[in-house]
Write a protein that holds these residues in place. Sequence first.
Motif, PDB file in Angstrom:
ATOM      1  N   SER A  60      -7.047  11.484  -4.016  1.00 43.07           N
ATOM      2  CA  SER A  60      -6.826  10.979  -2.764  1.00 43.07           C
ATOM      3  C   SER A  60      -5.598   9.925  -2.754  1.00 43.07           C
ATOM      4  O   SER A  60      -5.222   9.583  -3.832  1.00 43.07           O
ATOM      5  CB  SER A  60      -8.022  10.261  -2.122  1.00 43.07           C
ATOM      6  N   PRO A  86       0.934  -1.145  -0.130  1.00 48.51           N
ATOM      7  CA  PRO A  86       0.020   0.065   0.117  1.00 48.51           C
ATOM      8  C   PRO A  86       0.743   1.157  -0.117  1.00 48.51           C
ATOM      9  O   PRO A  86       1.929   1.215   0.629  1.00 48.51           O
ATOM     10  CB  PRO A  86      -0.826   0.040   1.463  1.00 48.51           C
ATOM     11  N   ARG A  96      -5.988   6.690  -2.289  1.00 47.06           N
ATOM     12  CA  ARG A  96      -6.337   5.550  -3.093  1.00 47.06           C
ATOM     13  C   ARG A  96      -6.394   5.753  -4.441  1.00 47.06           C
ATOM     14  O   ARG A  96      -6.138   4.890  -5.226  1.00 47.06           O
ATOM     15  CB  ARG A  96      -7.631   5.318  -2.433  1.00 47.06           C
ATOM     16  N   ASP A  97      -6.812   7.081  -5.031  1.00 44.87           N
ATOM     17  CA  ASP A  97      -6.847   7.171  -6.450  1.00 44.87           C
ATOM     18  C   ASP A  97      -5.661   7.301  -7.027  1.00 44.87           C
ATOM     19  O   ASP A  97      -5.285   6.745  -7.849  1.00 44.87           O
ATOM     20  CB  ASP A  97      -7.462   8.657  -6.553  1.00 44.87           C
ATOM     21  N   GLN A 125      -2.838   5.574  -5.863  1.00 42.52           N
ATOM     22  CA  GLN A 125      -2.332   4.054  -6.006  1.00 42.52           C
ATOM     23  C   GLN A 125      -3.048   3.331  -7.181  1.00 42.52           C
ATOM     24  O   GLN A 125      -2.357   2.528  -7.981  1.00 42.52           O
ATOM     25  CB  GLN A 125      -2.572   3.420  -4.699  1.00 42.52           C
TER      26      GLN A 125
END
Lengths: 70, 221
Positions: free
Chosen positions: B49, B15, B51-52, B54
Motif C-alpha cells: 500500500s 506524506p 503506507r508500506d 513510504q
Amino acid sequence: MICKYVGGREDLERLSISELLEECMTFSKFQGYPEPLDGSHKKLGFQSSLGKNRNGAVKKSAKNTARATW
Amino acid sequence: MLSPSGIASFYIDSPLKIPNLWKLSRRHFRVMLSDGRFVKLNKFVNRLSIRDLQFYCWKLKPLHVYFSVLNWLFPERVGKKYKARYCVPLNGEYVVDVDSYMMLFKHEHKLDPEWHVCQECLDISKRLTLQVCEVIENYYSKLAIVFSGRLGFHVHVLDFHYKDWTKYRQEKPIWCHQTARFKFTRLLQKQTFVFDKAHFIVSVDPMRIVTVPNTLNGKKG
C-alpha cells in the motif's frame, strides 16, 4: 529532484519550467545532516578506534551494530 | 546526490501522495539503493500500500523507486521474464519516456546555478511531450504526465489495453503484451521523434519498470 506528477496534456501546456523546477527541488529542503557515503570517514580516521580494545580486536557488540546498519 | 539522511527526511516529513490513477497493490516495486543494490520491495510485503511504500522508502533510503508498468495477480513472484507467466499479468499502462536529447535544437546550455539544469533542454522535452500526447490522443484519452526528475517527462497511457492490438494467447500472456506494445510503438515511431533504438526497446518491454510519481530522484539531488 522529485519525479513530480504533472497531470494531463492541458496541465503540461500551462506548466512553466521554472515553477516546475522550484517545486521539484529538494536539496535545500531535505538536506539532512552531513553523512559520508563514499567511506571518506574512514580516511579521516573517525572510526579508527570505534569499538576496539587495546589489542585492536573489534568488540562483539560493535560488530553487531555494523551489521545491523544497511 | 542526496545524503541518506536527506532522503529519509524527505519521506518522513512529507506524506507520500500518489494519485489514485495507479493501483499500487497490483504493482511490482523495486528500489535502487546508494550502494547500487536493486531490491524487490514485494519480498517484504506481497501487496504494497502507499503506507508500506513510504515506510520502506524511509527505512531503505533509496535513490530511486520504481514500479512495474503491468499489473500482476502475484506481484511478489515477479522476477525473470521467462517465468513471468506464473505471476499472471493482468493488464497495464503503456509508458513513453521523452528525453530532450532525442531532438536537440541548437542552443547554449545555461546551467542554472541553483538547479544545475538547462531550462532550454527541459523546454524542448516539454514540446516533444506535447507532440507525443497529441499523437497518442488519436488512440487513447486517459494520459498522465510525470516529470522524470532529470531532463524529461514520462507519458503514461492509462487506458492502453493489449486486446486493442492483438489476441489473447493463454499459453503466452507476456507475448500478448509485448506484441501489442510493439505495434503501438511502431505506429508512434512513424509520427514522432522520441524513439531511438533504446527507447523503442524499453517501450516494447512488458517487464519494464518506471519511476513512481512523486518519489525522489536521489541521484540528481
